[in-house]
Design a protein around this motif. Structure first.
Motif, short mmCIF file in Angstrom:
data_model
loop_
_atom_site.label_atom_id
_atom_site.label_comp_id
_atom_site.label_asym_id
_atom_site.label_seq_id
_atom_site.Cartn_x
_atom_site.Cartn_y
_atom_site.Cartn_z
N ASP A 133 0.83 -1.19 0.00
CA ASP A 133 0.00 0.00 0.00
C ASP A 133 0.87 1.26 0.00
N ILE A 134 0.38 2.28 -0.68
CA ILE A 134 1.11 3.54 -0.81
C ILE A 134 0.47 4.59 0.10
N TYR A 169 -8.41 2.17 -2.59
CA TYR A 169 -7.75 2.04 -1.30
C TYR A 169 -7.68 0.58 -0.86
N ALA A 170 -6.98 0.36 0.25
CA ALA A 170 -6.75 -0.99 0.73
C ALA A 170 -8.06 -1.68 1.11
N ASP A 171 -9.09 -0.90 1.48
CA ASP A 171 -10.37 -1.50 1.83
C ASP A 171 -11.28 -1.66 0.61
N PHE A 172 -10.71 -1.42 -0.62
CA PHE A 172 -11.38 -1.59 -1.90
C PHE A 172 -12.38 -0.48 -2.23
N PRO A 207 -4.32 16.41 -4.24
CA PRO A 207 -5.31 16.54 -3.16
C PRO A 207 -5.64 15.23 -2.46
N VAL A 208 -5.22 14.11 -3.01
CA VAL A 208 -5.51 12.81 -2.40
C VAL A 208 -4.67 12.59 -1.15
N PHE A 209 -3.57 13.34 -1.05
CA PHE A 209 -2.63 13.13 0.06
C PHE A 209 -2.76 14.23 1.10
N PRO A 210 -2.54 13.84 2.39
CA PRO A 210 -2.27 12.47 2.89
C PRO A 210 -3.54 11.63 2.90
N PRO A 211 -3.45 10.37 2.51
CA PRO A 211 -4.65 9.52 2.45
C PRO A 211 -5.04 9.01 3.84
N ARG A 212 -6.32 8.78 4.04
CA ARG A 212 -6.79 8.21 5.30
C ARG A 212 -6.47 6.72 5.38
N LYS A 213 -6.34 6.09 4.20
CA LYS A 213 -6.03 4.66 4.14
C LYS A 213 -4.95 4.46 3.09
#
Length: 205
Positions: free
Chosen positions: A102-103, A140-143, A172-178
């Motif tokens: 995951d990134i 995201y990691a939770d799909f 704008p996606v960063f920092p990501p919650r997941k």
């Protein structure tokens, strides 16, 4: 239709000899031109497969489906008079990649997008296609997934313009919650490029 047969390979050859049998067992919702509402109406009339559709007379189909009746009558028999357009510009071209880890940071994500940018741009260049819309896909990691898009007035003149738009959409996606599991880039609003010997100007984005 054939791409659904051999999942996950997604490749199948339907020969002329096998065509009639293939059409007869095909659910009507799989036929081109049969949307959800039409499929539901066919089901109410007892038409569930290609064989059921083939059994109905032309008069019956015209009575219930109007001007689409002759078309449905033909496709049930493997007859489609629509003109083949081999040079038709596709609606979109995209590429995506699922990462082994995951990134969470912008730079690794931007680096992961670069091969995808080059792939979609290379396709457009090779086929003389210009694109005005860019869509970034983030899964995201939770799909769960999101998309971010930008459309410009004229086809992108160079890969640098595409890179700039992707960077603007990604920031704008960063920092990501997941953690980010997958990234993708899609170009749409495609059109044939006009032949020109004049240098192209960089777009003001």
């Amino acid at each position: 239709m054939a791409s659904d047969l051999n999942k996950p390979n997604g490749q199948a050859v339907i020969t002329p000899k096998n065509g009639p049998a293939f059409v007869e067992v095909l659910p009507v919702k799989k036929f081109h031109g049969v949307g959800p509402a039409t499929a539901e109406k066919m089901h109410r009339l007892g038409i569930n497969t290609g064989a059921d559709l083939k059994y109905k007379s032309l008069e019956f189909l015209v009575e219930h489906f109007g001007k689409s009746g002759p078309y449905f009558y033909g496709i049930a028999r493997g007859i489609d008079e629509r003109q083949v357009k081999p040079n038709r510009v596709r609606k979109s071209v995209g590429a995506e990649d699922t990462f082994s880890q995951d990134i969470y940071a912008y730079e690794p994500a931007r680096e992961g997008l670069q091969p995808l940018i080059e792939k979609v741009w290379g396709y457009c260049e090779a086929n003389g296609i210009g694109a005005k819309s860019v869509t970034l896909k983030v899964k995201y990691a939770d799909f769960n997934q999101i998309t971010r898009s930008k459309t410009v007035p004229a086809p992108l003149p160079a890969i640098a313009a595409l890179e700039e738009i992707v960077s603007l959409l990604l920031a704008p996606v960063f920092p990501p919650r997941k953690g980010i599991r997958l990234l993708g880039v899609t170009l749409s609003s495609l059109e044939r490029r006009a032949a020109s010997t004049e240098p192209q100007l960089r777009l003001a984005l």
